[in-house]
Design an enzyme around this catalytic site. Structure first.
Site, PDB file in Angstrom:
ATOM      1  N   ASP A 160       0.133  -1.665  -1.563  1.00  0.00           N
ATOM      2  CA  ASP A 160       0.353  -3.084  -1.799  1.00  0.00           C
ATOM      3  C   ASP A 160       0.046  -3.868  -0.531  1.00  0.00           C
ATOM      4  OD1 ASP A 160       2.611  -2.489  -0.185  1.00  0.00           O
ATOM      5  OD2 ASP A 160       3.823  -2.071  -1.949  1.00  0.00           O
ATOM      6  N   SER A 161       0.776  -4.946  -0.296  1.00  0.00           N
ATOM      7  CA  SER A 161       0.481  -5.824   0.835  1.00  0.00           C
ATOM      8  C   SER A 161       0.661  -5.128   2.180  1.00  0.00           C
ATOM      9  CB  SER A 161       1.367  -7.073   0.768  1.00  0.00           C
ATOM     10  OG  SER A 161       2.731  -6.713   0.656  1.00  0.00           O
TER      11      SER A 161
END
Length: 377
Positions: A160-161
Site C-alpha cells: 500500500d502507501s
C-alpha cells in the site's frame, strides 16, 4: 494510507547537477532534433508495462524504470504523461526531476563526450491514468547503445502507501503547503527500492495507496481491494491483465497488506459486523493471495509476509503471524514473517506516513531479515 489526490498539471524540470542543462521541447521540435538518433528498443524496462507496436510502453504502477546506454554530450527522454513525476539519472546521479512533463522530449545537455548510463524512474502513483515512455534519443553527434542487461537478482514488493513511498520526501505531516502528496513522494526512495539497490536487483513496486487485502482505508470503495488491481499492468483499465514475461522470476516477494484493513475502526454498514469477522475474512483472502503467488512464481520463490506496527491495534501483526505459521504447518518452508518497528521512526511524511529517514531505517531492518533467510539468488 489514503490514495493521493490528483495534482494540478504543470511541467517543471529541475537540474540537479552542476554544469548540466535540462530542457523540455515540444514534440514537433523534438521530431526535427531527434529524427534517426534513437531506437525505442534501446532500453531495459523494470516493472509492469504494456508494449505498443511502435516500441513505446504504457504503465501505471509506481517505481517503473527504464535504463539505457548512450554515447555523447546529451540525452533526450521521450514521455507522454501529464500525471506523474520522474527522476532522470545519468551515471548514477539524479540530474533532473520532471514534474508532470506531458507529451515532451526532455533533454539533458552538457555531459562529457563519452559513454554514459541513463535511468528514468517514475516517482509517483497514478491509478487513474497511464503514462507512456517512448525511449531515449541521443544528442547530435551521439548514439544510443545496446541496452543494459537485466539484473540476475529480482525482487517484488506488494503493498500500500508505505510500500509506494507515499509522501516520504516531506518533513511535515501536513503537505497542503509544500506541494501536496505527489510532489513529496518518491517510490525510488521507498524501503523496497533502497533494499533492491543494495542487492543489485531489478525490482517491481506493485503498491496502491489506500488499498487493503479485503478492506480499504476507512472502509472506502467497498467491493474493491488490492486484489482487484494486482493482476493489471494498467490500473485504470478494468479487466486489464499483465502478461508476465518469462524473464520475470523474482526470488523474493515481500507482501505488505493490512495497514488499511485494520488501521481504522469498522463503520456502520460495512460487511463485517465485528473485528473478528474482518480478521477471519482477511486471513482467508491472504491465504488465497499466497496461493496465487505460489502458482505464478513456483516453490522456489521466498514469500515474506510483512506487518508494520499500528498505533491502535495488534491484530495486523497477530493475523499475519498466524498466516505464516499455518503455511509452514502445511509444509511451505520458503515463507517468513517480518514485523518491523523501530524507536527511530518519526512518521514525518505526508499524513503521518514514513519519512525518508523512516524508509532508510525500514530498509535496514529488511536487509537484516533477508540476510537471515536461506535465499538462493
Amino acid at each position: 494510507m489514503r490514495t493521493p489526490r490528483h495534482m494540478s498539471r504543470r511541467t517543471l524540470v529541475a537540474a540537479g547537477a552542476a554544469g548540466l542543462a535540462a530542457t523540455v521541447v515540444s514534440p514537433a521540435s523534438a521530431a526535427v532534433r531527434t529524427a534517426g538518433t534513437g531506437s525505442p528498443a534501446g532500453f531495459h524496462t523494470v516493472g509492469r508495462v504494456e508494449r505498443a507496436a511502435d516500441g513505446s510502453v504504457r504503465y501505471s504502477w509506481p517505481g517503473i524504470s527504464f535504463e539505457g546506454r548512450f554515447r555523447g554530450t546529451g540525452i533526450g527522454v521521450v514521455l507522454d504523461d501529464a500525471d506523474n513525476d520522474y527522476d532522470v539519472q545519468v551515471d548514477g546521479e539524479t540530474v533532473a526531476t520532471l514534474v508532470t512533463p506531458g507529451r515532451t522530449v526532455s533533454w539533458i545537455h552538457g555531459l562529457a563526450d563519452t559513454r554514459h548510463r541513463v535511468r528514468v524512474v517514475k516517482r509517483t502513483e497514478s491509478p487513474w491514468a497511464a503514462g507512456r515512455f517512448g525511449g531515449f534519443v541521443a544528442a547530435a553527434g551521439g548514439a544510443i547503445l545496446a541496452r543494459p542487461r537485466a539484473r540476475e537478482r529480482q525482487i517484488e514488493f506488494i503493498g500500500d502507501s508505505y510500500t509506494a513511498g507515499y509522501g516520504n520526501m516531506s518533513t511535515t505531516q501536513d503537505c497542503s503547503g509544500n506541494g501536496g502528496v505527489n510532489r513529496n513522494s518518491n517510490a525510488d526512495l521507498s524501503f523496497g527500492a533502497l533494499t533492491a539497490r543494495k542487492l543489485d536487483a531489478d525490482v517491481q513496486i506493485n503498491a496502491f495507496s489506500g488499498r487493503g487485502m479485503v478492506r480499504n482505508y476507512n472502509g472506502g470503495e467497498p467491493g474493491t481491494d488490492f486484489r482487484t488491481y494486482y493482476d493489471r499492468a494498467l490500473l485504470n483499465v478494468e479487466g486489464d491483465v499483465w502478461r508476465k514475461p518469462e524473464s520475470w522470476r523474482p526470488r523474493v516477494v515481500v507482501i505488505g497488506l493490512g495497514i488499511n484493513d485494520f488501521s481504522t475502526p469498522l463503520n456502520p454498514g460495512e460487511r463485517w459486523s465485528t473485528t473478528a469477522d474482518l480478521v477471519a475474512a482477511y486471513e482467508s483472502a491472504y491465504h488465497g493471495f499466497l496461493d496465487k503467488l505460489r502458482t505464478r512464481y513456483g516453490r522456489g520463490t521466498f514469500l515474506v509476509v510483512a506487518a508494520a506496527r499500528l498505533w491502535n491495534t495488534t491484530v495486523f501483526e497477530e493475523a499475519t503471524r498466524r498466516i505464516v505459521e499455518e503455511r509452514r504447518r502445511r509444509g511451505d518452508r520458503r515463507i517468513s514473517h517480518w514485523y518491523y518497528d523501530d524507536p527511530g521512526l518519526d512518521h514525518l511524511g505526508c499524513d503521518w506516513h514514513p519519512s525518508l529517514n523512516d524508509h532508510r531505517i525500514v530498509s535496514g531492518l529488511l536487509d537484516g531479515h533477508l540476510a537471515g533467510l536461506p535465499l538462493r539468488w
